[in-house]
Scaffold this motif. Sequence first.
Motif, PDB file in Angstrom:
ATOM      1  N   ARG A 185     -11.189   1.223  -9.231  1.00 38.32           N
ATOM      2  CA  ARG A 185     -10.345   0.112  -9.660  1.00 38.32           C
ATOM      3  C   ARG A 185     -10.499  -0.020 -11.174  1.00 38.32           C
TER       4      ARG A 185
ATOM      5  N   ARG B  54       0.843  -1.197   0.000  1.00 38.29           N
ATOM      6  CA  ARG B  54       0.000   0.000   0.000  1.00 38.29           C
ATOM      7  C   ARG B  54       0.873   1.239   0.000  1.00 38.29           C
TER       8      ARG B  54
ATOM      9  N   PRO C 137      -4.690  -2.317  -8.831  1.00 36.41           N
ATOM     10  CA  PRO C 137      -4.823  -1.836  -7.448  1.00 36.41           C
ATOM     11  C   PRO C 137      -6.119  -1.063  -7.232  1.00 36.41           C
ATOM     12  N   TRP C 138      -6.505  -0.958  -5.963  1.00 41.66           N
ATOM     13  CA  TRP C 138      -7.626  -0.117  -5.560  1.00 41.66           C
ATOM     14  C   TRP C 138      -7.065   1.271  -5.255  1.00 41.66           C
ATOM     15  N   LEU C 139      -7.742   2.300  -5.723  1.00 41.04           N
ATOM     16  CA  LEU C 139      -7.328   3.683  -5.480  1.00 41.04           C
ATOM     17  C   LEU C 139      -8.425   4.372  -4.679  1.00 41.04           C
TER      18      LEU C 139
ATOM     19  N   ARG D 138      -9.470   7.942  -2.468  1.00 39.66           N
ATOM     20  CA  ARG D 138      -9.123   9.331  -2.195  1.00 39.66           C
ATOM     21  C   ARG D 138     -10.293   9.998  -1.492  1.00 39.66           C
TER      22      ARG D 138
ATOM     23  N   THR E 156      -3.357   3.840  -2.166  1.00 34.55           N
ATOM     24  CA  THR E 156      -3.316   2.812  -3.211  1.00 34.55           C
ATOM     25  C   THR E 156      -3.121   1.475  -2.521  1.00 34.55           C
TER      26      THR E 156
ATOM     27  N   ARG F 215      -4.567  10.081  -0.504  1.00 29.07           N
ATOM     28  CA  ARG F 215      -4.721   9.154  -1.616  1.00 29.07           C
ATOM     29  C   ARG F 215      -4.058   7.844  -1.189  1.00 29.07           C
TER      30      ARG F 215
ATOM     31  N   TYR G 122      -2.426  -2.290  -3.339  1.00 28.75           N
ATOM     32  CA  TYR G 122      -1.983  -3.183  -4.403  1.00 28.75           C
ATOM     33  C   TYR G 122      -2.504  -4.592  -4.154  1.00 28.75           C
TER      34      TYR G 122
END
Length: 150
Positions: free
Chosen positions: A120, A61, A93-95, A97, A85, A83, A87
Amino acid sequence: MLSKRQRLLALTMAAVGTLAWWLQQGNEPLEPDEGEKVRRPNYTVDNFTATEMGESGTPLRRLNSVELRHFADDDSNELESPRLTLYQDAGPPWLLRSESAWLSGDNDLMRLHGEVHIDREPGETTRPLHLKTRELILKRREKYAETDQP
């Protein structure tokens, strides 16, 4: 003996001095109530980035934030425009924010506040995903996220 002009000048100067003192009294900062505690960070970091690596040396992450504020009283952190991320072993990866976030002292619990976006990209076996909510709670050790907001 003072002339009328000198007495008038002295009286005017005294009035101006009294007025200046009175105006200054109104500009003093308000002290918090004894029961109210002011919470101040013991340090801040601008343009913060932290990456947690896995045993194999790949990133697990990554957390970026415009500003991180650390509080010594409970070892917690507040983040501006974070933010995150996350992995995955397989797949994109999932993002995540949001406008702001709170991070517990043990880094296990994170609360994202304001407009929260979760994205994603599509993968070989996954479809693209975009979620939007107002609050999100992440539990790192449990690999769990939840919200009670639409």
